[in-house]
Write an enzyme that holds these catalytic residues in place. Structure first.
Site, PDB file in Angstrom:
ATOM      1  N   HIS A   1      -1.189   1.060   7.549  1.00 23.95           N
ATOM      2  CA  HIS A   1      -1.757   1.046   6.203  1.00 23.95           C
ATOM      3  C   HIS A   1      -1.701   2.458   5.643  1.00 23.95           C
ATOM      4  O   HIS A   1      -1.638   3.437   6.393  1.00 23.95           O
ATOM      5  CB  HIS A   1      -3.203   0.533   6.256  1.00 23.95           C
ATOM      6  CG  HIS A   1      -3.866   0.396   4.927  1.00 23.95           C
ATOM      7  ND1 HIS A   1      -3.354  -0.396   3.916  1.00 23.95           N
ATOM      8  CD2 HIS A   1      -5.005   0.970   4.427  1.00 23.95           C
ATOM      9  CE1 HIS A   1      -4.153  -0.321   2.860  1.00 23.95           C
ATOM     10  NE2 HIS A   1      -5.144   0.500   3.142  1.00 23.95           N
TER      11      HIS A   1
ATOM     12  N   CYS B   1       0.826  -1.211   0.000  1.00 18.81           N
ATOM     13  CA  CYS B   1       0.000   0.000   0.000  1.00 18.81           C
ATOM     14  C   CYS B   1       0.857   1.256   0.000  1.00 18.81           C
ATOM     15  O   CYS B   1       0.454   2.286  -0.552  1.00 18.81           O
ATOM     16  CB  CYS B   1      -0.945  -0.001   1.199  1.00 18.81           C
ATOM     17  SG  CYS B   1      -0.121  -0.159   2.798  1.00 18.81           S
TER      18      CYS B   1
END
Length: 414
Positions: free
Chosen positions: A367, A47
């Site tokens: 994330h 990510c």
């Protein structure tokens, strides 16, 4: 700002005989990329790469550089430019379509894995162990953009040397004088000894998009005795020492209690730093002052909010507090050096064009997602394969419970 950042039409690309000519004659273009959104597959802790690739896609000058090179040059890429080639192939994975996402009748193209970029990264030593590991988005963006800039710099350096040889204008290394150091009159007529380390930076399209200049000044107390002259030949007082340094993004400390906004962070960035026990030219222990100021700002100003700080007892910790950032950022004159170069850039105005967020409580792991400006009034949120429309820019500016802004992209108002 029109006087030094001219916009050119991205749809009218001149034709060049070589990559070198295209890069040498490149012009800054601010036209919004006419690309249809498309998700990127997270193949495992990727990510941090996906948000950077999406952010660069919607960075108009960067996108137009890549698209323009491909559209204006008929050439075969060489092994010396794997990242440039990979990024050009990457932007060509996206359809040209200006239709707002909320009004699209047909479905978006399927999310994909940017394998060309992965393959290019594997060819760079710094990326040999990158894939599959949790990494930092800011570090990745630095490696990626610096890597592309190194490729372009190498190409342009060889091209310019060849052109100099052909014209007979080359100066032998032994005949080069030290022009990177000089004496000039600074603020309040103070003597200022300038060293310009930025002169070693090759001018490239990347530096013209993201590159700026800082002035770091060291003020050391100590008058020259007997009305004589210092070693630099300036009578009455030892001059300040100043160094100009190039930057491609600014790292702003947000850990202090007094920093609640981007403007607070800039105030702290330029605040004078006291250095106790500094030895001056006469061998005396004095209190010196160091200060860093802006001298030149780029078309795309990237701000890295230093969320991860080292604590002696706890190790690396994340700074969770909300930092307020504006939709429109005006750079205060007090953040700039008192130089002729800085005068042209004081009070520069920027608009927010992208935000990369870090999710998670810890410095390690977590994330990444991003909010990006696609067109004049269309903001999109990217979370790997998922893409959503924001109701307005207020959604990008608002405080969020599950994420904190980590990297901000501001584009010059031209």
């Amino acid at each position: 700002m029109d006087s030094f950042y001219d916009a050119y039409s991205a749809t009218k690309q001149p034709s060049f005989q070589s990559l070198e000519d295209a890069l040498e004659n490149w012009k800054l273009v601010f036209n919004t990329p006419p690309v249809q959104p498309r998700g990127l597959v997270n193949t495992g802790n990727m990510c941090f790469m996906n948000v950077v690739l999406q952010a660069l896609l919607y960075c108009a000058p960067f996108y137009n550089l890549l698209w323009g090179v491909k559209a204006s040059v008929a050439f075969s890429f060489k092994a010396t430019t794997p990242l440039l080639e990979a990024l050009i192939q990457y932007v060509h994975e996206f359809k040209h379509d200006r239709t707002p996402l909320a009004k699209l009748i047909t479905a978006l193209d399927e999310p994909f894995v940017p394998e060309n970029v992965y393959e290019a990264l594997r060819k760079k030593n710094v990326f040999q162990t990158l894939r599959g590991q949790q990494e930092d988005a800011q570090e990745f963006m630095s490696y990626l953009v610096d890597g592309i800039n190194e490729e372009i710099s190498s190409i342009l350096g060889a091209h310019r040397l060849s052109a100099s040889l052909a014209s007979g204008a080359v100066v032998s290394p032994g005949a080069v004088s030290d022009n990177s150091s000089w004496l000039e009159v600074g603020h309040h007529n103070k003597p200022l000894h300038i060293r310009d380390s930025s002169e070693t930076v090759t001018k490239t399209p990347i530096t013209q998009i993201f590159g700026g200049l800082l002035q770091s000044t060291l003020d050391v107390p100590g008058a020259v005795s007997g009305g004589g002259s210092s070693a630099l030949g300036f009578k009455g007082k030892t001059p300040q020492s100043s160094n100009r340094e190039a930057f491609q993004w600014l790292a702003l400390d947000v850990s202090s209690d007094g920093v609640e906004t981007i403007e607070d962070a800039f105030d702290q960035f330029v605040a004078p730093e006291t250095i106790e026990g500094y030895m001056n030219w006469r061998g005396e222990s004095v209190t010196a002052t160091k200060q860093i100021l802006l001298e030149r700002v780029p078309p795309v100003l990237v701000l890295h909010l230093k969320r991860f700080v080292f604590c002696p007892n706890e190790g690396v910790q994340k700074v969770h507090k909300f930092i307020e950032y504006p939709a429109n950022l005006s750079l205060s004159a007090k953040w700039f050096a008192k130089t002729a170069e800085a005068t042209r850039h004081r009070n520069a105005k920027y608009k927010l064009s992208g935000v990369i967020y870090h999710h998670g409580e810890q410095a390690s792991g977590g994330h990444y997602t991003c909010d990006l400006l696609r067109s004049a009034n269309e903001w999109l949120r990217f979370d790997d394969v998922d893409i959503d429309c924001l109701s307005s820019i207020d959604d990008a500016l608002a405080k969020k419970k599950d994420r904190t802004a980590y990297i901000l992209f501001y584009t010059i108002c031209h």
